[in-house]
Design a protein around this motif. Sequence first.
Motif, PDB file in Angstrom:
ATOM      1  N   SER A 261       2.700  -2.062  17.531  1.00 38.35           N
ATOM      2  CA  SER A 261       2.073  -1.011  16.730  1.00 38.35           C
ATOM      3  C   SER A 261       2.634   0.359  17.089  1.00 38.35           C
ATOM      4  O   SER A 261       3.132   0.580  18.193  1.00 38.35           O
ATOM      5  CB  SER A 261       0.560  -1.038  16.894  1.00 38.35           C
TER       6      SER A 261
ATOM      7  N   HIS B 280       0.225  -1.722   7.306  1.00 38.94           N
ATOM      8  CA  HIS B 280      -0.926  -0.854   7.547  1.00 38.94           C
ATOM      9  C   HIS B 280      -2.123  -1.493   6.857  1.00 38.94           C
ATOM     10  O   HIS B 280      -2.089  -1.767   5.652  1.00 38.94           O
ATOM     11  CB  HIS B 280      -0.665   0.543   6.975  1.00 38.94           C
ATOM     12  N   GLY B 281      -3.173  -1.755   7.615  1.00 38.32           N
ATOM     13  CA  GLY B 281      -4.390  -2.355   7.056  1.00 38.32           C
ATOM     14  C   GLY B 281      -4.126  -3.684   6.361  1.00 38.32           C
ATOM     15  O   GLY B 281      -4.675  -3.949   5.301  1.00 38.32           O
TER      16      GLY B 281
ATOM     17  N   VAL C 119       2.772   4.765  15.323  1.00 44.04           N
ATOM     18  CA  VAL C 119       2.095   5.789  14.529  1.00 44.04           C
ATOM     19  C   VAL C 119       3.109   6.509  13.638  1.00 44.04           C
ATOM     20  O   VAL C 119       4.208   6.825  14.095  1.00 44.04           O
ATOM     21  CB  VAL C 119       1.428   6.826  15.470  1.00 44.04           C
TER      22      VAL C 119
ATOM     23  N   THR D  90       0.835  -1.198   0.000  1.00 42.68           N
ATOM     24  CA  THR D  90       0.000   0.000   0.000  1.00 42.68           C
ATOM     25  C   THR D  90       0.873   1.251   0.000  1.00 42.68           C
ATOM     26  O   THR D  90       1.909   1.290   0.655  1.00 42.68           O
ATOM     27  CB  THR D  90      -0.943   0.033   1.210  1.00 42.68           C
TER      28      THR D  90
ATOM     29  N   ASP E 256      -1.327   7.907  10.537  1.00 48.87           N
ATOM     30  CA  ASP E 256      -1.793   6.522  10.360  1.00 48.87           C
ATOM     31  C   ASP E 256      -1.131   5.590  11.372  1.00 48.87           C
ATOM     32  O   ASP E 256       0.044   5.736  11.693  1.00 48.87           O
ATOM     33  CB  ASP E 256      -1.449   6.019   8.949  1.00 48.87           C
ATOM     34  N   ASN E 257      -1.926   4.622  11.814  1.00 48.84           N
ATOM     35  CA  ASN E 257      -1.357   3.577  12.662  1.00 48.84           C
ATOM     36  C   ASN E 257      -0.701   2.518  11.791  1.00 48.84           C
ATOM     37  O   ASN E 257      -1.227   2.162  10.742  1.00 48.84           O
ATOM     38  CB  ASN E 257      -2.455   2.919  13.502  1.00 48.84           C
ATOM     39  N   VAL E 258       0.452   2.055  12.237  1.00 50.81           N
ATOM     40  CA  VAL E 258       1.121   0.962  11.519  1.00 50.81           C
ATOM     41  C   VAL E 258       1.591  -0.069  12.535  1.00 50.81           C
ATOM     42  O   VAL E 258       1.652   0.210  13.743  1.00 50.81           O
ATOM     43  CB  VAL E 258       2.343   1.463  10.707  1.00 50.81           C
TER      44      VAL E 258
ATOM     45  N   ALA F 291       3.330  -1.495   4.189  1.00 49.64           N
ATOM     46  CA  ALA F 291       3.353  -0.030   4.088  1.00 49.64           C
ATOM     47  C   ALA F 291       4.767   0.530   4.073  1.00 49.64           C
ATOM     48  O   ALA F 291       4.952   1.732   3.919  1.00 49.64           O
ATOM     49  CB  ALA F 291       2.593   0.575   5.261  1.00 49.64           C
TER      50      ALA F 291
ATOM     51  N   ASN G  42      -1.055   4.133   0.206  1.00 47.85           N
ATOM     52  CA  ASN G  42      -2.093   5.051   0.651  1.00 47.85           C
ATOM     53  C   ASN G  42      -1.867   5.336   2.137  1.00 47.85           C
ATOM     54  O   ASN G  42      -2.511   4.764   3.003  1.00 47.85           O
ATOM     55  CB  ASN G  42      -3.458   4.403   0.394  1.00 47.85           C
ATOM     56  N   LEU G  43      -0.906   6.193   2.403  1.00 49.01           N
ATOM     57  CA  LEU G  43      -0.460   6.405   3.777  1.00 49.01           C
ATOM     58  C   LEU G  43      -0.361   7.891   4.061  1.00 49.01           C
ATOM     59  O   LEU G  43      -0.024   8.668   3.167  1.00 49.01           O
ATOM     60  CB  LEU G  43       0.923   5.786   3.973  1.00 49.01           C
TER      61      LEU G  43
END
Lengths: 556, 500
Positions: B155, B195-196, B157, B131, B138-140, B200, B133-134
């Motif tokens: 996790s 991420h998601g 940020v 991805t 955003d949380n990663v 990422a 799209n960051l």
Amino acid sequence: MRSNHPLFKFSNMKPSARLLHTCLLSGALALSVGPNLVTAQVVAETTESVTDILPSAAYESVIKINNSSQVADYRTPWNPGNFSGGSGTGFLVGENRFLTNAHVVSNSRRLLVTKHGSPREIEARIVAVAHDCDLALLEIVDKEDYKSFFGNVSKLAIGTVPKLESEVRVIGYPVGGERISVTRGVVSRIDFSTYSHSQTDQHLVVQIDAAINPGNSGGPVLQKDKVVGVAFQGLTSADNTGYIIPTPVIKRFLKDVEDGSYDHYVDLAIDEFPLMNPAQRKALGLPNDDRGMLVVSVMKNGSCDGVLEDGDVLMSIDGFPVFSNGKVKIDGESVNMHEVVERKFAGDKVKMEFLRNGEKQSATATLKQFLPADMYRVVYGVRPRFVTVAGLVFQPLDRNVMASHSLSDMDARNIIADYVSEELYTEWPEIVVLTEILPDAINTDVTGLEDLIVDEVNGTKIRSLQQLYDALYKPMSTGKLPEFTVIKCIGAPRPIVFESDRILAAHQRIRQQYGVSNDYFLDYENYEVPVAKPTEESSDDTVILPDEPELLEVGE
Amino acid sequence: MNSLSFPGLRTLAILASIALTSTSSAKPDPSPTASTIWVTATEQKFNFLQPWEKTAPQRKRGIGTLIEGNRLVIGADLIANTTFIELERPIDGAKTTGKVIARDYEANLAIVVPVENAEEFFKNNTPIEITDNLAVGDNVAIWQLEAEGSPVITSGVINRAEIGRYTVPHRSFLRFNVRIGLENKTGGYSLPVIHGGKLAGVLLTYNSDEQVARVIPGQILSQFLTDLEDGNYQGFPNLGIATVQLTDDQFRHYLGLERSGDGVFVSTIEPGSCADEVGIKVGDVLTSMDGRPIDRRGNYTDEAFGKLGFAHLISSRAVGDKVKIDLIRDGKALQVEATLKHKSPSEYIVDPFLFDRGPNFIMAGGLLFQELTRDYLTSFRDWEKNAPFNLQYVLANPESVLDENDDPSGRKVVFLSYAIPTPATIGYERIRGKIIDKVNGKRITRIEDLASALLTPVDGIHHIEFLDNSADIFIDDQMVQTVNKRMQQSGMSQLQRIER
């Protein structure tokens, strides 16, 4: 080049050995004296005799010197400097003439001397000082004082270079007590080495294993009743190593100052290369006989300018054959060929034989000091020169400025490295550096441009501090200010630009905020050196000590 | 980041027992166990001061993330100068030999695959999508593995996007700072940043004091993979200029600019660069790129990241793309259109880095000639103080070695590093780091010139001239051959290296 200029390759700024001045200065440094205390023995009343006369007879001729000094701060050149002090030793060598080290009396504001066994402090002053060989000559100011204290005291005679392994006595006033001290040692080495006072000059030194401690500096080193040296420096990284200035250097100094002024060491001012490689000798058409040294370059305005040419092969100097490794034989010892010149004075002549295009020729050079190399020397006793404008501080580059500012910029380092070797000095009497920016609204966006070399101001090339002053201050005095004042530095990503009317507005404000007492100081002419007989020469080289982080000086 | 330790015997036993239980046929969702592989690379660096030698090998371990096509994404710093790559499945400890099929040391990214049977090796693994799209905030998650292969997921940020260096000194790229507290686990290189459920980014460095991870973003990763698609990798373009801020009102006034306006001052143009070709000049003021205004600090406003250095407007594009650049020159606005290109590291006069091959050199009878690289200079201890200053100057000002009619492309700097004392080098022992101008009358612009010049001694003697005004030196060709032979007999593995 004769002198070992560590700054020719600026990356090697560190002196080759950690030399330590055994005298000197400043209570702040007194702590570092600690380890030396162990060896500072006071044995003044010794009864053992290795001399023809009573050993204590020499004590009468030895004085303690107290120096109240003021050391210029090259970070704030408008300030008169920090007060400090130190003590060292000296001894009587002639009628009202006392010999000591230059570093004992450097940056002096007041000199007081004390005789062995006397409580009285007597005012003295500098007659001559040689910072390039760390020697100075003093006199008692009041002739009557001299007569009453030293009238009957014998002058110590200067002897010869002591033999290896022979015993010597060091007399002086080192740390660890008030009264005179004597230590003994043997001569362990005779060599050429750097004199840490100028950090640049190399001369003969004698290494002894007697303790030489802070306060010993300037004191006589005796063999029987003769002076064989002046104690002057030690080594921080080794035990039982003291260095003394041997008699050839002392005698040369005393002879040089006979006329009342010191003329400095002279230099051939050539760059040479050994001719030891057989292929190289064959290519240059030389026989394989270990003779001759290649003259790579002859410095403009140096002693050999117009006498030798680049590419000459030097075959003999003053009658001494020059070998392919650059050595000559003097008194059976193989020494660097520059030692022939080391013993000579300004104005002396030296005859050289050389091969030019394979043809044997000879010519005579008149020796003189090589002035451009002064940039690499530590200077003492001079007030720092500078110009300020709009909070920008400009200083001419010398060793003192280098030591107090980190000139890490590539272009600046390159110019400093090339200054002598590429003969930049011929058209560039002084390198002017933007050393400091005193923050103010006018210069708040001038960042990252410190420690760069100034190239031009309003289109005029700047090749000396005077030129910078003229370019910045003359328009102000005539009232014909350009709209902008544009200062270009070498290697800077952009010029520094001021709206000239804002310079005028900021002027008083910056002076007041930062306590800048003068806008500029351009030359020594208007400056009175408060100590010393004010001869023209001595005003150039009396007094002052820079912030020198590499130079470990130990005070008491 | 350098955390390398290897599982002990006890751990291997546990791995074996896990292997028995994981035999389901349906592929699991992406996870540290399903989508990552340990990559252990043996690195052997070259000795730049004695270029015929390599240094002692070193093992480094990192995590490769499986993407479509049975490929593993890793940081290029993990496989620099590698001699052997081993891939290990965390889930069962199965191993296979790996190879690098793509690498970009500037962007610090590389692709590793098994040498054979990739499909079989990855059959129970799940590739992960990428991805880009960051945005900041955003949380990663960062994936790590325990020594026995179980996942550790931490996790954090993304708290900042900036333009900064990766691992080599001459280029800057988009970079994330991720606030996160990582534990020290085996295999610290190129940890995946998620991420998601998608990849990422790849971990660049981690500062445990500040608890900040620097991350190569998914944007750079996607760009790298897209570039690879047609089999003709071009690299990330660069403009070839340096600029300074224009925050100084008085300087702006002098340049005839509005005091409160935009734009940065162009201070340097690299010869032969995009900027040079399109006619940008020192002293120009750069005001916008592709219609995006560049402020007085050199930033534009990015939709996702806010203020960002204008370099990203170039490096985020592809080689061959056209970029409109607005300038102010002498108070007048003008626009140029640059066709972006990439200057490869080997095109620099002084190589900014050298991986996977040793420095070029020729040993001639004890005289060691080398081609100048940045790594040579940094090999000195406390290099800025101890490396030859004249060579440091050339690193900073490579154009200084060029003649007026020199072509900078293909130009290198050949210097005499030092002279080993031999019968051929008598009298030359003190020479250090001198740049060569000519040998036997022929101009030396790269090591190949030297190799051919050394074939033609004059009357059996080689004549060497330096760029500064120091003395010429000469060596006997016969003697050179004799000494070279002796050096080889005494174990010097090679007497020259000429590689491009």
